[in-house]
Enzyme design. Structure first.
Site, PDB file in Angstrom:
ATOM      1  N   HIS A  44       0.826  -1.240   0.042  1.00 31.67           N
ATOM      2  CA  HIS A  44      -0.180   0.147  -0.103  1.00 31.67           C
ATOM      3  C   HIS A  44       0.974   1.203   0.020  1.00 31.67           C
ATOM      4  O   HIS A  44       0.444   2.221   0.215  1.00 31.67           O
ATOM      5  CB  HIS A  44      -1.141  -0.079   1.158  1.00 31.67           C
ATOM      6  CG  HIS A  44      -1.931  -0.976   0.978  1.00 31.67           C
ATOM      7  ND1 HIS A  44      -3.073  -1.355   2.156  1.00 31.67           N
ATOM      8  CD2 HIS A  44      -2.584  -1.686  -0.051  1.00 31.67           C
ATOM      9  CE1 HIS A  44      -3.770  -2.164   1.497  1.00 31.67           C
ATOM     10  NE2 HIS A  44      -3.494  -2.432   0.463  1.00 31.67           N
ATOM     11  N   ALA A  80      -0.792  -9.126  19.017  1.00 31.61           N
ATOM     12  CA  ALA A  80       0.416  -9.235  18.467  1.00 31.61           C
ATOM     13  C   ALA A  80       1.753  -9.536  18.898  1.00 31.61           C
ATOM     14  O   ALA A  80       2.580 -10.761  18.795  1.00 31.61           O
ATOM     15  CB  ALA A  80       0.603  -8.521  17.015  1.00 31.61           C
TER      16      ALA A  80
HETATM   17  P1  NAD Z   1      -7.738  -3.211   9.715  1.00 31.95           P
HETATM   18  O1  NAD Z   1      -7.961  -1.962  10.750  1.00 31.95           O
HETATM   19  O2  NAD Z   1      -8.779  -3.660   8.931  1.00 31.95           O
HETATM   20  O3  NAD Z   1      -7.625  -4.483  10.820  1.00 31.95           O
HETATM   21  C1  NAD Z   1      -6.805  -4.387  12.051  1.00 31.95           C
HETATM   22  C2  NAD Z   1      -7.153  -5.676  12.548  1.00 31.95           C
HETATM   23  O4  NAD Z   1      -6.115  -5.974  13.751  1.00 31.95           O
HETATM   24  C3  NAD Z   1      -8.291  -5.700  13.321  1.00 31.95           C
HETATM   25  O5  NAD Z   1      -9.083  -7.081  13.102  1.00 31.95           O
HETATM   26  C4  NAD Z   1      -7.995  -5.396  14.915  1.00 31.95           C
HETATM   27  O6  NAD Z   1      -8.750  -5.943  15.657  1.00 31.95           O
HETATM   28  C5  NAD Z   1      -6.637  -6.163  14.854  1.00 31.95           C
HETATM   29  N1  NAD Z   1      -5.819  -5.714  16.101  1.00 31.95           N
HETATM   30  C6  NAD Z   1      -5.588  -4.567  16.475  1.00 31.95           C
HETATM   31  N2  NAD Z   1      -4.638  -4.224  17.377  1.00 31.95           N
HETATM   32  C7  NAD Z   1      -4.207  -5.524  17.262  1.00 31.95           C
HETATM   33  C8  NAD Z   1      -3.117  -6.304  18.095  1.00 31.95           C
HETATM   34  N3  NAD Z   1      -2.519  -5.595  19.199  1.00 31.95           N
HETATM   35  N4  NAD Z   1      -2.703  -7.429  18.037  1.00 31.95           N
HETATM   36  C9  NAD Z   1      -3.451  -8.317  17.068  1.00 31.95           C
HETATM   37  N5  NAD Z   1      -4.504  -7.854  16.293  1.00 31.95           N
HETATM   38  C10 NAD Z   1      -4.700  -6.300  16.447  1.00 31.95           C
HETATM   39  O7  NAD Z   1      -6.253  -2.892   8.996  1.00 31.95           O
HETATM   40  P2  NAD Z   1      -5.734  -3.930   8.004  1.00 31.95           P
HETATM   41  O8  NAD Z   1      -6.362  -5.108   7.635  1.00 31.95           O
HETATM   42  O9  NAD Z   1      -4.308  -3.598   8.087  1.00 31.95           O
HETATM   43  O10 NAD Z   1      -6.519  -3.123   6.730  1.00 31.95           O
HETATM   44  C11 NAD Z   1      -5.677  -2.594   5.736  1.00 31.95           C
HETATM   45  C12 NAD Z   1      -5.464  -1.079   5.470  1.00 31.95           C
HETATM   46  O11 NAD Z   1      -5.107  -0.411   6.854  1.00 31.95           O
HETATM   47  C13 NAD Z   1      -4.692  -0.904   4.540  1.00 31.95           C
HETATM   48  O12 NAD Z   1      -5.195   0.043   3.661  1.00 31.95           O
HETATM   49  C14 NAD Z   1      -3.497  -0.209   5.406  1.00 31.95           C
HETATM   50  O13 NAD Z   1      -2.635   0.637   4.449  1.00 31.95           O
HETATM   51  C15 NAD Z   1      -4.241   0.403   6.625  1.00 31.95           C
HETATM   52  N6  NAD Z   1      -3.759   1.230   7.822  1.00 31.95           N
HETATM   53  C16 NAD Z   1      -2.119   1.183   7.890  1.00 31.95           C
HETATM   54  C17 NAD Z   1      -1.754   1.846   9.170  1.00 31.95           C
HETATM   55  C18 NAD Z   1      -0.344   1.770   9.446  1.00 31.95           C
HETATM   56  O14 NAD Z   1       0.332   1.760   8.694  1.00 31.95           O
HETATM   57  N7  NAD Z   1       0.052   1.572  10.731  1.00 31.95           N
HETATM   58  C19 NAD Z   1      -2.798   2.244  10.273  1.00 31.95           C
HETATM   59  C20 NAD Z   1      -4.121   1.976   9.759  1.00 31.95           C
HETATM   60  C21 NAD Z   1      -4.516   1.462   8.718  1.00 31.95           C
END
Ligand code: NAD
Length: 240
Positions: free
Chosen positions: A117, A228
């Site tokens: 992404h 995680a």
């Molecule tokens: P998502 O928000 O859809 O899913 C994240 C998942 O992780 C959720 O099911 C949540 O319950 C779980 N989760 C949260 N904290 C956790 C932890 N400590 N341990 C285990 N599980 C945990 O995110 P996704 O699936 O990555 O969706 C994809 C989109 O999110 C992409 O477009 C990405 O670019 C973007 N995104 C990226 C960032 C970043 O770069 N850090 C932040 C927000 C979103």
């Protein structure tokens, strides 16, 4: 299902490719998108994260990404990122495919990373492809040093295609994986959410470490519904 079973799989089903999502970075203080404290509860993605929104109002979109950049300047990788780098160094992880744009896998020391992404580390000119490092970007509306066009954040926005090379590499890795280990992703965003299908179709196994369920849980060999960082730390101890 247990981390112990995951440790067995990691050893038995090499090579292991890891697919990470926003959930691996929440323990570093970066909110994810879709959980109750996620970014999309605060902002409407249609207004700040689509290519149409950017073309219509780049200043508003840059205001959103500028705030995210400010947040990123102070964040550090957590145990999850560091453990994956350690497992790679020990030859137990071949590559990390990440949907994250925060650069924390690189900061933690992982070498083989596919950023499907894009990345917030730079901005890109839609006219001539020039890339400008994020710390040289000047808000409110950064411009290309070569042609003067408005720069776009170097992330894939809704309505844009994923970078073809990165996507193809991710698919190849998923097909070749003996184990695809998904960490912290709701597996709702396509086409990346289809990578488990590639692994399964080519005889590999899928394991999921995620808080909350995903639509691939039923076909995964192991599902660990837990944090995680703690789960990966335990995993690394078990395979020591
Ligand atoms: P998502 O928000 O859809 O899913 C994240 C998942 O992780 C959720 O099911 C949540 O319950 C779980 N989760 C949260 N904290 C956790 C932890 N400590 N341990 C285990 N599980 C945990 O995110 P996704 O699936 O990555 O969706 C994809 C989109 O999110 C992409 O477009 C990405 O670019 C973007 N995104 C990226 C960032 C970043 O770069 N850090 C932040 C927000 C979103």
């Amino acid at each position: 299902m247990s981390v112990e079973r995951l440790a067995e799989l990691l050893v038995e089903r090499q090579p292991c490719v890891v697919l990470t999502g926003a959930g691996i970075s929440t323990e570093s203080g970066i909110p994810d998108f879709r959980s109750p404290t996620g970014i999309w509860r605060q902002f409407d993605p249609a207004e700040v994260a689509t290519i149409d929104a950017f073309l219509a109002n780049p200043e508003k979109v840059w205001e959103f990404y500028g705030a995210r950049l400010g947040l990123l300047a102070d964040v550090e990788p957590n145990d999850g990122h560091r453990t994956l780098a350690d497992l790679e160094a020990r030859g137990l992880v071949l590559a990390v495919v990440t949907q994250n744009v925060d650069g924390l896998h690189r900061k933690a020391g992982t070498r083989e990373i596919v950023e499907v992404h894009g990345s917030l580390a730079n901005a890109v000119c839609l006219e001539d492809g020039t890339r400008v490092p994020a710390d040289e970007v000047e808000l409110p509306v950064p411009r290309c040093p070569r042609c003067g066009s408005v720069l776009k954040p170097g992330v894939v926005m809704f309505g844009e295609y994923l970078p073809e090379e990165a996507l193809e590499k991710a698919r190849r890795l998923a097909r070749d994986a003996g184990l695809l280990l998904v960490v912290g992703s709701s597996l709702e965003v396509y086409p990346i959410a289809a990578l488990p299908e590639e692994t399964l179709a080519f005889g590999g196994a899928v394991a999921i470490v995620n808080r909350g369920s995903t639509s691939w849980d039923g076909q995964a060999e192991v599902v660990v519904d837990a944090g995680a960082g703690e789960t990966l730390r335990r995993l690394a101890e078990l395979v020591a």
